[in-house]
Write an enzyme that holds these catalytic residues in place. Sequence first.
Site, PDB file in Angstrom:
ATOM      1  CE  LYS A 201       7.173 -11.692  -5.327  1.00  0.00           C
ATOM      2  NZ  LYS A 201       7.513 -11.628  -3.903  1.00  0.00           N
ATOM      3  CE  LYS A 254       5.934  -7.909  -6.028  1.00  0.00           C
ATOM      4  NZ  LYS A 254       6.527  -8.459  -4.860  1.00  0.00           N
TER       5      LYS A 254
HETATM    6  C1  PBG Z   1       9.084 -10.302  -0.912  1.00  0.00           C
HETATM    7  C2  PBG Z   1       8.626  -9.251  -1.833  1.00  0.00           C
HETATM    8  C3  PBG Z   1       9.286  -8.660  -2.919  1.00  0.00           C
HETATM    9  C4  PBG Z   1       8.459  -7.637  -3.368  1.00  0.00           C
HETATM   10  C5  PBG Z   1       7.321  -7.665  -2.583  1.00  0.00           C
HETATM   11  N1  PBG Z   1       7.435  -8.678  -1.647  1.00  0.00           N
HETATM   12  C6  PBG Z   1      10.628  -8.911  -3.484  1.00  0.00           C
HETATM   13  C7  PBG Z   1      10.923 -10.152  -4.214  1.00  0.00           C
HETATM   14  O1  PBG Z   1      10.093 -11.040  -4.382  1.00  0.00           O
HETATM   15  O2  PBG Z   1      12.079 -10.266  -4.608  1.00  0.00           O
HETATM   16  C8  PBG Z   1       8.772  -6.694  -4.480  1.00  0.00           C
HETATM   17  C9  PBG Z   1       8.119  -5.373  -4.363  1.00  0.00           C
HETATM   18  C10 PBG Z   1       8.659  -4.327  -5.262  1.00  0.00           C
HETATM   19  O3  PBG Z   1       9.538  -4.548  -6.112  1.00  0.00           O
HETATM   20  O4  PBG Z   1       8.172  -3.205  -5.127  1.00  0.00           O
HETATM   21  N2  PBG Z   1       9.266 -11.544  -1.477  1.00  0.00           N
END
Ligand code: PBG
Length: 330
Positions: A201, A254
């Site tokens: 991520k 992601k």
């Molecule tokens: C929680 C999380 C996030 C997303 C999914 N889980 C936000 C982040 O990490 O700031 C992003 C999902 C999206 O942008 O569709 N940490």
Amino acid sequence: MSAQTRLQIPVRPRRLRRTPALRALVREHNVRIDHLVAPLFVVDRSADAGPIGSMPGIDRFTVEGAVEETGVLDALGIRSVLLFGIPENKDAGATANYDPNGVVQRAARAIKKAYPQVLVAADLCNCEYTDHGHCGIVTPEGDVDNDATVELLVKTALSYARNGVDVIAPSDMMDGRVRAIREALDAEGFTGTAIMAYSAKYASAFYGPFREAAGSTPQFGDRRTYQMDPPNAREALREIALDIDEGADIVMVKPGLPYLDIVRAARDRFDVPIAVYNVSGEYSMVKAAAANGWIDEERAVDEMLTSFVRAGADIVITYFAKEYAARRGA
Ligand code: PBG
């Protein structure tokens, strides 16, 4: 031009693109509705429900609304949802996240009761639950305390599992959390509860609309000390290998579009199912361009979802799931 004067071209790939039937016959990849996961934002307070300005077409739902929406998705052939809780109360310790009557817990119970056949996954993170908006416990120096956060995640993961969540999806990027969650789940007898780890991520600008939707923008600093640095590819494979070793059943990359190379590299190296998250910014970009008449939305979405499958993803988490399934027909 007569036949005799034609060029001698021994191989003509255009021959197989001549008609729709031919193109369908030789098509290498197809998006399957079965492999799509629809994210659902669920709010504690009904006053917080309703459309999300930065994500046209996506709503925040009350628990009742989320149950209803799950029914609509199920009828369209979308068999999995990914819950995001938006609590009424935030604090430094994210206590609402492991409340047995927290919003994710209530939503999971209600959805499983109404639609037991639907797979309920839950995003496991603290950023929606902390008053500072970071994904874990913040030290006096302003850093996120890895090990204290892992303890908190374990507590919340157990609470989710006790309330019927089928798949726990930790998205915090703390080190060692997958093993800790797996051990705790097994110790309580939840050996069948799966872990879909947000393994690679990245610290991405493409989460912008989500943070508006979930009210989870960090109040200071950013997430670069825990989410990955965008230029790194080998490190993503290392993160994925670690999560598999720690017990992840499914690993995730992601965002999606800017990281398709990582999806492909992961596919080539690992045998576990790979999920890709087509994040909020990727959704909103398409919606905004289409609203301006700059792109054909349906074709852009088809192309985008196909790119994930072609790159090697098995599971695609996307805000387009419902519209796409509705268009394709269940
Ligand atoms: C929680 C999380 C996030 C997303 C999914 N889980 C936000 C982040 O990490 O700031 C992003 C999902 C999206 O942008 O569709 N940490």
